[in-house]
Design a protein around this motif. Structure first.
Motif, PDB file in Angstrom:
ATOM      1  N   GLY A 195       0.843  -1.191   0.000  1.00 57.70           N
ATOM      2  CA  GLY A 195       0.000   0.000   0.000  1.00 57.70           C
ATOM      3  C   GLY A 195       0.872   1.232   0.000  1.00 57.70           C
ATOM      4  O   GLY A 195       1.871   1.296  -0.718  1.00 57.70           O
ATOM      5  N   VAL A 196       0.515   2.207   0.819  1.00 57.65           N
ATOM      6  CA  VAL A 196       1.267   3.460   0.846  1.00 57.65           C
ATOM      7  C   VAL A 196       2.026   3.592   2.165  1.00 57.65           C
ATOM      8  O   VAL A 196       1.542   3.161   3.218  1.00 57.65           O
ATOM      9  CB  VAL A 196       0.326   4.669   0.631  1.00 57.65           C
ATOM     10  N   ALA A 197       3.213   4.153   2.100  1.00 59.25           N
ATOM     11  CA  ALA A 197       3.990   4.470   3.290  1.00 59.25           C
ATOM     12  C   ALA A 197       4.658   5.813   3.081  1.00 59.25           C
ATOM     13  O   ALA A 197       5.017   6.165   1.956  1.00 59.25           O
ATOM     14  CB  ALA A 197       5.035   3.399   3.576  1.00 59.25           C
ATOM     15  N   ARG A 198       4.819   6.553   4.164  1.00 62.90           N
ATOM     16  CA  ARG A 198       5.539   7.828   4.099  1.00 62.90           C
ATOM     17  C   ARG A 198       6.916   7.625   4.715  1.00 62.90           C
ATOM     18  O   ARG A 198       7.032   7.149   5.852  1.00 62.90           O
ATOM     19  CB  ARG A 198       4.787   8.916   4.862  1.00 62.90           C
ATOM     20  N   VAL A 199       7.937   8.020   3.952  1.00 56.51           N
ATOM     21  CA  VAL A 199       9.317   7.831   4.392  1.00 56.51           C
ATOM     22  C   VAL A 199       9.918   9.217   4.615  1.00 56.51           C
ATOM     23  O   VAL A 199       9.993  10.022   3.683  1.00 56.51           O
ATOM     24  CB  VAL A 199      10.132   7.037   3.346  1.00 56.51           C
ATOM     25  N   ASP A 200      10.338   9.490   5.847  1.00 56.04           N
ATOM     26  CA  ASP A 200      10.764  10.827   6.243  1.00 56.04           C
ATOM     27  C   ASP A 200      12.286  10.904   6.346  1.00 56.04           C
ATOM     28  O   ASP A 200      12.921  10.027   6.957  1.00 56.04           O
ATOM     29  CB  ASP A 200      10.154  11.199   7.592  1.00 56.04           C
ATOM     30  N   PHE A 201      12.840  11.975   5.785  1.00 60.43           N
ATOM     31  CA  PHE A 201      14.292  12.136   5.733  1.00 60.43           C
ATOM     32  C   PHE A 201      14.722  13.498   6.256  1.00 60.43           C
ATOM     33  O   PHE A 201      13.941  14.454   6.268  1.00 60.43           O
ATOM     34  CB  PHE A 201      14.789  12.029   4.287  1.00 60.43           C
ATOM     35  N   PHE A 202      15.994  13.573   6.633  1.00 61.87           N
ATOM     36  CA  PHE A 202      16.716  14.834   6.755  1.00 61.87           C
ATOM     37  C   PHE A 202      17.657  14.897   5.565  1.00 61.87           C
ATOM     38  O   PHE A 202      18.372  13.932   5.285  1.00 61.87           O
ATOM     39  CB  PHE A 202      17.528  14.900   8.047  1.00 61.87           C
ATOM     40  N   LEU A 203      17.658  16.021   4.878  1.00 63.14           N
ATOM     41  CA  LEU A 203      18.603  16.227   3.784  1.00 63.14           C
ATOM     42  C   LEU A 203      19.678  17.175   4.302  1.00 63.14           C
ATOM     43  O   LEU A 203      19.449  18.372   4.463  1.00 63.14           O
ATOM     44  CB  LEU A 203      17.902  16.809   2.561  1.00 63.14           C
ATOM     45  N   THR A 204      20.836  16.616   4.587  1.00 58.66           N
ATOM     46  CA  THR A 204      21.897  17.391   5.218  1.00 58.66           C
ATOM     47  C   THR A 204      22.861  17.926   4.177  1.00 58.66           C
ATOM     48  O   THR A 204      23.016  17.365   3.094  1.00 58.66           O
ATOM     49  CB  THR A 204      22.661  16.533   6.233  1.00 58.66           C
ATOM     50  N   GLU A 205      23.520  19.006   4.528  1.00 57.33           N
ATOM     51  CA  GLU A 205      24.498  19.626   3.649  1.00 57.33           C
ATOM     52  C   GLU A 205      25.861  19.630   4.333  1.00 57.33           C
ATOM     53  O   GLU A 205      25.958  19.653   5.558  1.00 57.33           O
ATOM     54  CB  GLU A 205      24.100  21.074   3.325  1.00 57.33           C
ATOM     55  N   GLY A 206      26.920  19.604   3.520  1.00 54.62           N
ATOM     56  CA  GLY A 206      28.259  19.739   4.058  1.00 54.62           C
ATOM     57  C   GLY A 206      28.706  18.584   4.910  1.00 54.62           C
ATOM     58  O   GLY A 206      29.512  18.738   5.817  1.00 54.62           O
ATOM     59  N   SER A 207      28.160  17.396   4.660  1.00 51.71           N
ATOM     60  CA  SER A 207      28.578  16.212   5.406  1.00 51.71           C
ATOM     61  C   SER A 207      28.540  15.023   4.469  1.00 51.71           C
ATOM     62  O   SER A 207      28.145  15.116   3.317  1.00 51.71           O
ATOM     63  CB  SER A 207      27.654  15.966   6.601  1.00 51.71           C
ATOM     64  N   THR A 208      28.934  13.890   4.988  1.00 50.23           N
ATOM     65  CA  THR A 208      28.909  12.676   4.172  1.00 50.23           C
ATOM     66  C   THR A 208      27.556  11.989   4.241  1.00 50.23           C
ATOM     67  O   THR A 208      27.359  10.959   3.609  1.00 50.23           O
ATOM     68  CB  THR A 208      30.000  11.701   4.647  1.00 50.23           C
ATOM     69  N   HIS A 209      26.625  12.523   5.028  1.00 49.16           N
ATOM     70  CA  HIS A 209      25.344  11.848   5.215  1.00 49.16           C
ATOM     71  C   HIS A 209      24.429  11.989   3.994  1.00 49.16           C
ATOM     72  O   HIS A 209      23.915  11.020   3.466  1.00 49.16           O
ATOM     73  CB  HIS A 209      24.638  12.380   6.463  1.00 49.16           C
ATOM     74  N   GLY A 210      24.184  13.237   3.540  1.00 51.16           N
ATOM     75  CA  GLY A 210      23.228  13.443   2.462  1.00 51.16           C
ATOM     76  C   GLY A 210      21.822  13.166   2.940  1.00 51.16           C
ATOM     77  O   GLY A 210      21.316  13.844   3.826  1.00 51.16           O
ATOM     78  N   ALA A 211      21.162  12.153   2.368  1.00 54.19           N
ATOM     79  CA  ALA A 211      19.820  11.762   2.785  1.00 54.19           C
ATOM     80  C   ALA A 211      19.914  10.857   4.011  1.00 54.19           C
ATOM     81  O   ALA A 211      20.488   9.771   3.964  1.00 54.19           O
ATOM     82  CB  ALA A 211      19.110  11.029   1.651  1.00 54.19           C
ATOM     83  N   VAL A 212      19.334  11.317   5.125  1.00 55.47           N
ATOM     84  CA  VAL A 212      19.374  10.573   6.381  1.00 55.47           C
ATOM     85  C   VAL A 212      17.948  10.206   6.762  1.00 55.47           C
ATOM     86  O   VAL A 212      17.093  11.080   6.939  1.00 55.47           O
ATOM     87  CB  VAL A 212      20.022  11.407   7.508  1.00 55.47           C
ATOM     88  N   LEU A 213      17.667   8.914   6.862  1.00 50.16           N
ATOM     89  CA  LEU A 213      16.318   8.461   7.208  1.00 50.16           C
ATOM     90  C   LEU A 213      15.958   8.866   8.632  1.00 50.16           C
ATOM     91  O   LEU A 213      16.738   8.676   9.559  1.00 50.16           O
ATOM     92  CB  LEU A 213      16.230   6.939   7.075  1.00 50.16           C
TER      93      LEU A 213
END
Length: 316
Positions: free
Chosen positions: A251-269
């Motif tokens: 079905g449907v799910a919402r996936v929430d992220f932090f989009l970070t800058e200036g680090s190696t993380h990038g998209a962080v769940l």
């Protein structure tokens, strides 16, 4: 068909609103809606508010062609209602027992996400309210929703109260590093043929934690679609689908992220919601509406996808 709302948890009121909105937006020429509610004490009620009990509710469910459980949080979204529908032999909308249980457990979700290469905030799991302060953190229950019990702790003086608030809702608590970046949500809708529909990204603009009052007090600032670089949008979409599939969502799910800058993380769940808020004003319906799939049509698609391939069009 059955629409189930309420629930014996801290998200009871939110679930009631979602279930009422779902029932009101289903086409009465197609759907014969049977309303079922779980009160805050766990008692099942019929559409008139009369107690049914679990046995009575199971009998009602067995007479329905499909169920749409709109119960957020523990004893609902965590696979509990999916298990009941499975045992009753009733097709249902949304994720199954395993995916619901895994996604509701924020620690398990972190482990699954990390295993498929999706970053999560560094953190520790606590089973008792003892933690040594070293830097600002976010304290949250492992299995709760709507930001209940979530606290941004900026100094050592606030740590004990934050732990107490989280442990009041769960016997396990996460203490995570604060992620500095943009809050971006992606909704994923899985189809029976294995294809995935990804919504436009939604950005939540908030000062501090996106808490309960911000979510439901009319103070939320949503940017839809979020303005993103193509490379960031693609990375978020790929990460959302990877986590959705690894958890086994349906079905449907919402996936929430932090989009970070200036680090190696990038998209962080941040977290995954297998039964997110579902009023017409909630994030997921707005996200798909922005993609050209209005709320009633989204509901219709989810319900039809949950039915066996040979099911008829008249749904009770």
């Amino acid at each position: 068909m059955a629409v189930i709302g309420g629930g014996a948890n801290c998200e009871h009121a939110v679930s009631l609103a979602s279930a009422a909105s779902v029932a009101e937006h289903l086409d009465p020429s197609i759907y014969d809606v049977v309303r079922l509610t779980i009160d805050p004490h766990g008692t099942w009620l019929d559409g008139g508010g009369r107690p049914l009990g679990l046995t009575g509710a199971a009998c009602v469910l067995r007479r329905c062609d499909v169920a749409l459980p709109v119960v957020h949080g523990p004893k609902g979204e965590d696979g509990t209602l999916a298990a009941l529908c499975e045992l009753a032999g009733v097709p249902y909308v949304g994720s199954g027992v395993r995916a619901g249980a895994l996604a509701m457990d924020k620690w398990a979700t972190k482990l699954v996400a990390n295993a498929v290469g999706v970053a999560t905030a560094p953190g520790v799991l606590l089973t008792r309210p003892v933690h040594t302060w070293t830097h600002p953190v976010v304290v949250k229950p492992v299995a709760a929703g709507s930001s209940h019990g979530v606290t941004l702790v900026d100094d050592a003086a606030g740590l004990d109260d934050a732990l107490a608030a989280a442990f009041a809702l769960d016997d396990r608590v996460l203490v995570e590093d604060v992620m500095v970046g943009r809050e971006i949500d992606i909704a994923v809708l899985g189809r029976p043929d294995g294809s995935r529909i990804v919504s436009p990204p939604l950005e939540i603009v908030v000062d501090g934690v996106f808490g309960y009052e911000e979510k439901y007090g009319g103070r939320a600032d949503f940017r839809l679609p979020a303005v993103l670089r193509d490379v960031d949008r693609k990375a978020l979409e790929e990460a959302a689908i990877a986590v959705y599939d690894a958890l086994g969502c349906a079905g449907v799910a919402r996936v929430d992220f932090f989009l970070t800058e200036g680090s190696t993380h990038g998209a962080v769940l941040n977290e995954v919601n297998t039964m997110p808020g579902f009023t017409a004003q909630s994030q997921v319906p707005q996200m798909f509406a922005a993609a050209g799939l209005p709320y009633p049509e989204l509901l219709d698609l989810l319900i039809r996808d949950a039915l066996p391939a040979n099911a008829g069009l008249v749904i009770e």
